[in-house]
Enzyme design. Structure first.
Site, PDB file in Angstrom:
ATOM      1  N   ASP A   1     106.019   8.564  -5.084  1.00 31.70           N
ATOM      2  CA  ASP A   1     105.867   7.424  -5.981  1.00 31.70           C
ATOM      3  C   ASP A   1     104.667   6.618  -5.518  1.00 31.70           C
ATOM      4  OD1 ASP A   1     106.713   5.957  -3.782  1.00 31.70           O
ATOM      5  OD2 ASP A   1     108.596   5.316  -4.677  1.00 31.70           O
TER       6      ASP A   1
ATOM      7  N   ARG B   1     115.062  -3.028 -10.074  1.00 26.98           N
ATOM      8  CA  ARG B   1     113.932  -3.499  -9.280  1.00 26.98           C
ATOM      9  C   ARG B   1     112.786  -3.893 -10.215  1.00 26.98           C
ATOM     10  NH1 ARG B   1     110.963  -0.414  -4.224  1.00 26.98           N
ATOM     11  NH2 ARG B   1     110.712   1.295  -5.710  1.00 26.98           N
TER      12      ARG B   1
END
EC number: 2.3.3.9
Length: 544
Positions: free
Chosen positions: A451, A170
Site C-alpha cells: 500500500d 480510517r
C-alpha cells in the site's frame, strides 16, 4: 452539473459519481455537516501542519526527538486511564484491513476477524469515485444491506448467521485535502470529509447494531493533533445529541515523533481512546523522512529492517507498556504476506513467516494484530487463541521495560545496501505508483500486499541513499545518475514484460516521472500521495 442542492459556500468540482446512494451520501444536510466541521477546525489543522514544518527544520538542524519536558506530569501521573473497551472492541485479537471497494468490504466483514478496518487512507487511491462510493459501501455495511454481483455473475452478501466483524474506518490523514470539494473557496480537509460523512450517515445505526462510530487515526505527529481529533469528536457528538465517549479512536503510532508522545496522545483522547497500533511500515518511512538530514540514520535495504531492529523493538515495547498502563489496547502490526497459489513451497514459507511474526507479537504482550488477506485470519487467530486465552492482555504491564530517547532512534541495523535492494525499491515504487494513479491503492507485488506506506519506504530509501552518497556492497556510490540509470532499466523491463500496447495504456511513464523527481536527493516531498494527487483529480474535473 447536477441540480443537486448544495449548502451555501460549498462547491463540488466533479459530478456526483454514478451509482445507487451517491446523491444521498452527498446530501445537503451531510455536506452542511462537513462544511460546519471544516470551518470550525480547519484553521487549527493548518496551524498544526505548519508546526510539522517547523519541527522538521529543527530536526534538520540537529535537534533530535526527545520526550517533551512540558508534558512530563502527564507521563508520570499513574492515576489517569483511557476509556474502557467499547462494545465490539473488547476482543480485537485479529483485525483485517483493506480498501473500501464493495467486494473487499463484504469479504473482509465475512472473514472471521474480530474487526475490519476499512481504509480510506493508504489502501485507497482517493479518486472522487473511490471516496464517494466507499462512503456508500460504509453506509450499506453498517445497515447490513451491502451486496455485490461480480461481472462473472458471482454474488457476494454478508454472512447469514450475522457473525460479521466490527467495522472501524480510517479517514485520510491531517495532511490530505479533498480537492473535489471547496468550502468557502478552499479545499476541504480530507480527514474531516471522510470522518464527517461516515459519522453523519452511520453514527446512530452503528450504536443500534451494538457497536459505535469507531475510527483509526493515521499519521499523527503530536498529542496536539490527537487533541484536534478529540475536539472534532466532542463537537460531532454534541451536534447530534450523542453522549460523549461513544466515538472511539485507535491511533496508529506510525511516525517517529508520535512515539515520544504516546502517553500524551492517549491522554488527549482518553474518553474516546481505544488504544494504539504499531503502524510498522509507515513508522520506518517516518524514521527515514524525519531523520533524513543525518547520515548516521541511513538504513540498509528494507528487507533488513525488521521488528527486531533495535529502534523498532524499542518502540513496540514502549507502546505495549504505555497502553496497558493506561488500560487500552496495544495492537500489533500488519502481516503483508498473501497466499501464493501456484507455489506450495513458497506459500508454506510465507505462511510460516506470518505465524512467526504473530507469535512474536502475542508473546510481547499485544492484544491483537493485523492481516491484509482473509486467508491469514485463521493463522493469526490460532496463534492468539493459543497464547491469549482472555479477550486481551492488559494485565501484561511490561514493567520491566525501560526505553530511552536514544533507544527510539538507535540506527543499529544489520544489513547493507546493494544493487538488488535499489532495484527492488525502484520496482515496487514504480508498480505501486502506477496502480495508485489508475485508482488502485492496495496492490499485490512480489507476493506481498503493498500500500502507500510500503511504497513510501521504497522511495524514501532511494532518496536517502542518493542524498548521503551511500556506497553499495558492490563498491559503487549511489548517485542520481546511477539511480536514474537503474530506473530507466527497470522501466524497460516492465515495458518488455507488458508489451507495447499494454505499456502505452499503463501509467508507468507517469509513475516514472514522479519517482524520478522523488529520488534525486534534493527536496523531499512529504508524501507520495500528495505529490501525485493532482494527477487523479484533473481527470475528474475535465468531466464537468
Amino acid at each position: 452539473m447536477s441540480t443537486h442542492k448544495l449548502p451555501a459556500g460549498v462547491q463540488l468540482l466533479a459530478p456526483i459519481p454514478a451509482g445507487a446512494g451517491t446523491h444521498e451520501i452527498l446530501s445537503h444536510d451531510a455536506l452542511h455537516f462537513v462544511a460546519t466541521l471544516h470551518r470550525q477546525f480547519n484553521p487549527t489543522r493548518v496551524a498544526l501542519l505548519l508546526k510539522r514544518q517547523l519541527r522538521q527544520q529543527e530536526l534538520d538542524n540537529g535537534k533530535l526527538p526527545d520526550f517533551l519536558p512540558e508534558t512530563k506530569h502527564i507521563r508520570d501521573n499513574l492515576a489517569w486511564q483511557g476509556a474502557k473497551p467499547a462494545p465490539g472492541l473488547v476482543d480485537r485479537r485479529v483485525e483485517i484491513t483493506g480498501p473500501v471497494d464493495r467486494k473487499m468490504v463484504i469479504n473482509a466483514l465475512n472473514a472471521g476477524a474480530q474487526t475490519f478496518m476499512a481504509d480510506f487512507e493508504d489502501s485507497t487511491s482517493p479518486t472522487w469515485d473511490n471516496v464517494v462510493l466507499g462512503q456508500v459501501n460504509m453506509r450499506d455495511a453498517i445497515h447490513r444491506s451491502i451486496e455485490f454481483k461480480a461481472p462473472n455473475g458471482k454474488e457476494y452478501r454478508l454472512r447469514e448467521d450475522g457473525k460479521v466483524s466490527t467495522l472501524l474506518v480510517r479517514p485520510r490523514g491531517w495532511h490530505m485535502e479533498e480537492k473535489h470539494v471547496l468550502i468557502d473557496g478552499q479545499p476541504c480537509s480530507a480527514s474531516i470529509f471522510d470522518f464527517a460523512l461516515y459519522f453523519f450517515h452511520n453514527a446512530w445505526k452503528s450504536v443500534e447494531i451494538g457497536q459505535g462510530p469507531y475510527f483509526y487515526l493515521p499519521k499523527l505527529e503530536s498529542h496536539l493533533e490527537a487533541r484536534l481529533w478529540n475536539d472534532v469528536f466532542n463537537f460531532s457528538q454534541d451536534w447530534i445529541g450523542m453522549p460523549r465517549g461513544t466515538i472511539r479512536g485507535t491511533v496508529l503510532i506510525e511516525t517517529i515523533l508520535a512515539a515520544f508522545e504516546m502517553d500524551e496522545i492517549i491522554y488527549e483522547l482518553r474518553d474516546h481512546s481505544s488504544g494504539l497500533n504499531c503502524g510498522r511500515w509507515d513508522y520506518i518511512f517516518s524514521y527515514i523522512k524525519k531523520l533524513r538530514a543525518h547520515p548516521q540514520f541511513v538504513l540498509p535495504g528494507r528487507a533488513d529492517v525488521t521488528m527486531t531492529t533495535p529502534f523498532m523493538d524499542a518502540y513496540v515495547r514502549l507502546l505495549i507498556q504505555t497502553c496497558h498502563k493506561r488500560g487500552v489496547h496495544a495492537m500489533g502490526g500488519m502481516a503483508a504476506q498473501i497466499p501464493i497459489k501456484n507455489n506450495a513451497q513458497a506459500n508454506a514459507t510465507a505462511m510460516a513467516k506470518v505465524r512467526s511474526d504473530k507469535l512474536r507479537e502475542v508473546r510481547a504482550g499485544h492484544d491483537g494484530t493485523w492481516v491484509a488477506h482473509p486467508d491469514l485470519v485463521l493463522i493469526a487467530r490460532e496463534v492468539f487463541d493459543e497464547h491469549m486465552p482472555g479477550p486481551h492482555q492488559m494485565h501484561v504491564r511490561r514493567e520491566d521495560v525501560v526505553v530511552t530517547a536514544d533507544n527510539l532512534i538507535d540506527p543499529t541495523c544489520k544489513g547493507a545496501v546493494d544493487e538488488a535492494a535499489i532495484r527492488i525499491n525502484i520496482n515496487i515504487a514504480l508498480m505501486y505508483t502506477e496502480a495508485w494513479l489508475r485508482g488502485a491503492g492496495c496492490v499485490p507485488i512480489h507476493n506481498l500486499m503493498e500500500d502507500a506506506a510500503t511504497a513510501e519506504i521504497s522511495r524514501s530509501q532511494l532518496w536517502q541513499w542518493v542524498r548521503h552518497g551511500v556506497t553499495t556492497k558492490e563498491g559503487k556510490q549511489v548517485t542520481p545518475a546511477y539511480v536514474n540509470a537503474l530506473l530507466d532499466d527497470e522501466v524497460g523491463k516492465l515495458a518488455s514484460q507488458l508489451g507495447e500496447d499494454k505499456f502505452n495504456k499503463s501509467k508507468i511513464s507517469l509513475a516514472k516521472k514522479y519517482l524520478h523527481a522523488m529520488v534525486q536527493g534534493r527536496e523531499f516531498p512529504d508524501f507520495l500521495t500528495t505529490l501525485c494527487y493532482d494527477a487523479i483529480t484533473s481527470a475528474n474535473k475535465s468531466r464537468l
